[in-house]
Motif scaffolding. Structure first.
Motif, short mmCIF file in Angstrom:
data_model
loop_
_atom_site.label_atom_id
_atom_site.label_comp_id
_atom_site.label_asym_id
_atom_site.label_seq_id
_atom_site.Cartn_x
_atom_site.Cartn_y
_atom_site.Cartn_z
N GLY B 70 0.81 -1.22 0.00
CA GLY B 70 0.00 0.00 0.00
C GLY B 70 0.84 1.26 0.00
N LEU B 71 2.08 1.14 0.49
CA LEU B 71 2.92 2.34 0.63
C LEU B 71 3.32 2.91 -0.73
CD1 LEU B 71 4.20 4.12 2.75
CD2 LEU B 71 6.18 2.65 2.78
N ASN B 72 3.85 2.06 -1.61
CA ASN B 72 4.22 2.53 -2.95
C ASN B 72 2.99 2.91 -3.76
OD1 ASN B 72 7.06 2.55 -3.29
ND2 ASN B 72 7.03 0.33 -3.04
N LEU B 106 12.01 12.51 -7.16
CA LEU B 106 12.61 11.31 -6.58
C LEU B 106 13.17 11.59 -5.19
CD1 LEU B 106 13.44 8.35 -6.85
CD2 LEU B 106 15.46 9.05 -8.07
N LEU B 107 13.78 12.75 -5.04
CA LEU B 107 14.34 13.11 -3.73
C LEU B 107 13.22 13.21 -2.69
CD1 LEU B 107 16.98 13.84 -2.23
CD2 LEU B 107 16.46 16.22 -2.69
N LEU B 108 12.12 13.86 -3.08
CA LEU B 108 10.98 13.99 -2.16
C LEU B 108 10.39 12.62 -1.84
CD1 LEU B 108 9.18 17.14 -3.60
CD2 LEU B 108 10.40 16.96 -1.43
N TYR B 109 10.30 11.77 -2.86
CA TYR B 109 9.78 10.41 -2.67
C TYR B 109 10.64 9.66 -1.66
CZ TYR B 109 9.40 5.39 -3.80
OH TYR B 109 9.31 4.03 -3.74
N GLU B 110 11.96 9.75 -1.84
CA GLU B 110 12.90 9.07 -0.94
C GLU B 110 12.77 9.58 0.49
OE1 GLU B 110 15.11 6.58 -1.10
OE2 GLU B 110 14.37 6.08 -3.09
N ILE B 111 12.64 10.91 0.63
CA ILE B 111 12.54 11.50 1.97
C ILE B 111 11.25 11.01 2.66
CG2 ILE B 111 12.18 13.68 3.23
CD1 ILE B 111 14.16 14.96 1.19
N ILE B 112 10.13 11.08 1.94
CA ILE B 112 8.85 10.66 2.53
C ILE B 112 8.87 9.17 2.85
CG2 ILE B 112 6.35 10.45 2.11
CD1 ILE B 112 6.69 13.04 0.36
N TYR B 113 9.41 8.38 1.92
CA TYR B 113 9.46 6.92 2.12
C TYR B 113 10.30 6.60 3.36
CZ TYR B 113 9.30 2.06 0.51
OH TYR B 113 9.05 0.71 0.39
N THR B 114 11.43 7.26 3.49
CA THR B 114 12.31 7.00 4.64
C THR B 114 11.65 7.43 5.93
OG1 THR B 114 14.10 7.54 3.12
CG2 THR B 114 14.72 7.23 5.40
N ILE B 115 10.97 8.59 5.91
CA ILE B 115 10.29 9.06 7.13
C ILE B 115 9.23 8.04 7.55
CG2 ILE B 115 8.67 10.79 8.03
CD1 ILE B 115 10.22 12.89 6.42
N LEU B 116 8.43 7.59 6.59
CA LEU B 116 7.35 6.65 6.91
C LEU B 116 7.90 5.32 7.42
CD1 LEU B 116 4.91 7.29 3.93
CD2 LEU B 116 4.52 7.84 6.33
#
Lengths: 306, 161
Positions: B70-72, B106-116
């Motif tokens: 569900g995350l991706n 991509l940078l924003l995606y990586e930041i949000i993914y890592t935070i979550l």
């Protein structure tokens, strides 16, 4: 006028579609535990399995020659090692009998090829080409010739997903081979694993080897996990901070073995995808895995004698 | 016709990402091919394509990582929607702008993914961003240059089509 209202309608339609799909995604994430993941994975593996298999097959063609040379060299080294180990193995068996130890459980090995790795850098899981058809079920441990890889978390008819040591949800009860100190191996980001819950001043040194302790019932006792590379003690903490480097190099991993517990046979079997052609292999995992290399050598030795 | 091609390419990109990423990874860092594709489709054809490509790509992606199912799906959907909305604001023939916006996305995606994923553990968050996310942004951006140019050559994806 008509064009503008059509544009607005499409804009509104897209927005509400987005909202509905977003809610669906969030619900899937929240209630993922209640979802029938096997069904979901089954659908996608039916669609993607042929493509993945073709890509893996093509990829492997380029590796065969190089791998053949590497393996021939490895076999030569291992053959010498086997001769040395044969005696030790016999002695071990006799001593166990003398001490009256209960015979340990034997295992079947199901060889599987890695056909995919989940996208993303974090919390990777691996897809292998063995599934329910090959007798693979959830929670079965997975090893390579070097040591522990992880466990099966989802299965479909033809494929399975395995949770590697490099996953935040992976917790493995481990024991130090030298000092028998116990702890929990977990990954918290970065290149190395962490051994948690080890009290301060415990007898753990750099270069110590860690094995599975057998607690928890998923991983059998004695499978090699990795070696200690960093030990930190802080008076402010009540536990030690221990860094572990796994024996398995996950970026180079191509083949794995799923361990299934043997019910009747005292032998370990390698089950080929066609179970009727199962290769009988005399291999006691606990006695042969004295170090990661021995595991591979015993396996190869038995295969060569077939 | 275009819809069929988009769906077909989506399956190919997901399969390539899953099977080929270990092969093309440098020090365990592989380009995010799926995001490159979702971005290209959303940026070229707008919201409707962006939403559906993002959602289904995320779904396929998540079926191979059931622990975070569900995350991706949610993140790719959001990216598809936002980039699809941005489509009208940029001149899509400019490859340079497209690549810059992709790198930021991509940078924003990586930041949000890592935070979550790491639930606000500050130390781990920064280590992961520096060790994995930033190199991945560079690597993926480089690969995206090549993929964007390649996808533009497909007649159905051409600007004047």
């Amino acid at each position: 006028m008509l064009e503008s209202s059509k544009k607005n309608y499409l804009k509104n339609f897209n927005f509400w579609t987005f909202v509905i799909l977003l809610i669906l995604s969030i619900l899937s994430y929240t209630f993922k535990g209640n979802l029938r993941m096997d069904v979901v994975q089954g659908i996608s593996s039916i669609i993607l399995y042929p493509v993945e298999k073709t890509i893996t097959f093509t990829k492997n063609i380029f590796y065969v020659y190089r791998k053949n040379i590497e393996l021939s060299r490895e076999i030569a080294t291992i053959s010498l090692e086997i001769q040395r180990c044969a005696n030790i193995k016999k002695e071990n068996r006799i001593l166990r009998e003398l001490y009256g130890y209960k015979p340990m459980n034997d295992f079947y090995l199901i060889p599987c090829e890695i056909i995919g790795k989940s996208p993303g850098l974090h919390n990777r899981s691996i897809i292998i080409d063995g599934g329910l058809e090959d007798g693979i079920e959830k929670n079965m441990p997975v090893v390579s010739t070097r040591g522990l890889v992880g466990k099966i978390i989802e299965t479909t008819q033809k494929t399975s997903e395995l949770l590697t040591l490099y996953n935040r949800n992976s917790f493995i009860s481990a024991v130090d081979l030298r000092s028998r100190v116990q702890g929990i191996v977990n990954w918290q980001g970065g290149r190395f694993l962490i051994l948690e819950d080890v009290p301060l001043h415990s007898d753990i040194k750099v270069e110590d080897t860690l094995l599975t302790s057998g607690m928890g019932g998923v991983f059998p006792k004695g499978i090699f996990i990795g070696k200690v590379i960093k030990v930190e003690e802080s008076p402010k903490e009540i536990v030690m901070k221990i860094g572990i480097e796994p024996f398995v190099n996950f970026s180079l991993l191509e083949d794995v073995f799923v361990l299934t517990e043997s019910m009747t046979s005292p032998l370990m079997e390698i089950i080929t995808p066609d179970t009727s052609n199962a290769i009988m292999v005399q291999l006691d995992i606990f006695e042969t895995i004295k170090n990661p290399q021995n595991f591979g050598s015993s396996l190869l030795n038995n295969l060569m004698t077939q | 016709m275009r819809v069929t091609l988009v769906f077909l390419l989506m399956f190919i990109f997901v399969a390539l990402q899953i099977s080929l990423s270990p092969l093309i990874s440098i020090k365990e860092i592989a380009p995010n091919l799926i995001l490159i594709f979702v971005f290209f489709i959303a940026f070229s054809f707008g919201q409707t394509y962006g939403i559906w490509t993002g959602f289904f790509s995320g779904f396929l992606c998540d079926t191979f990582n059931s622990t975070y199912f569900g995350l991706n799906m949610a993140l790719f959907l959001i990216i598809g929607f936002i980039i699809g909305t941005l489509k009208v604001k940029f001149y899509r023939d400019n490859l340079f702008i497209q690549v810059i916006i992709f790198a930021i996305t991509l940078l924003l995606y990586e930041i949000i993914y890592t935070i979550l994923l790491w639930q606000f553990s500050v130390g781990i968050f920064f280590v992961n961003i520096l060790r994995y996310s930033i190199p991945q942004v560079f690597y993926s951006t480089l690969i995206s240059l090549f993929i964007f140019s390649l996808l533009r050559k497909i007649p159905l994806f051409a600007t004047n089509h």
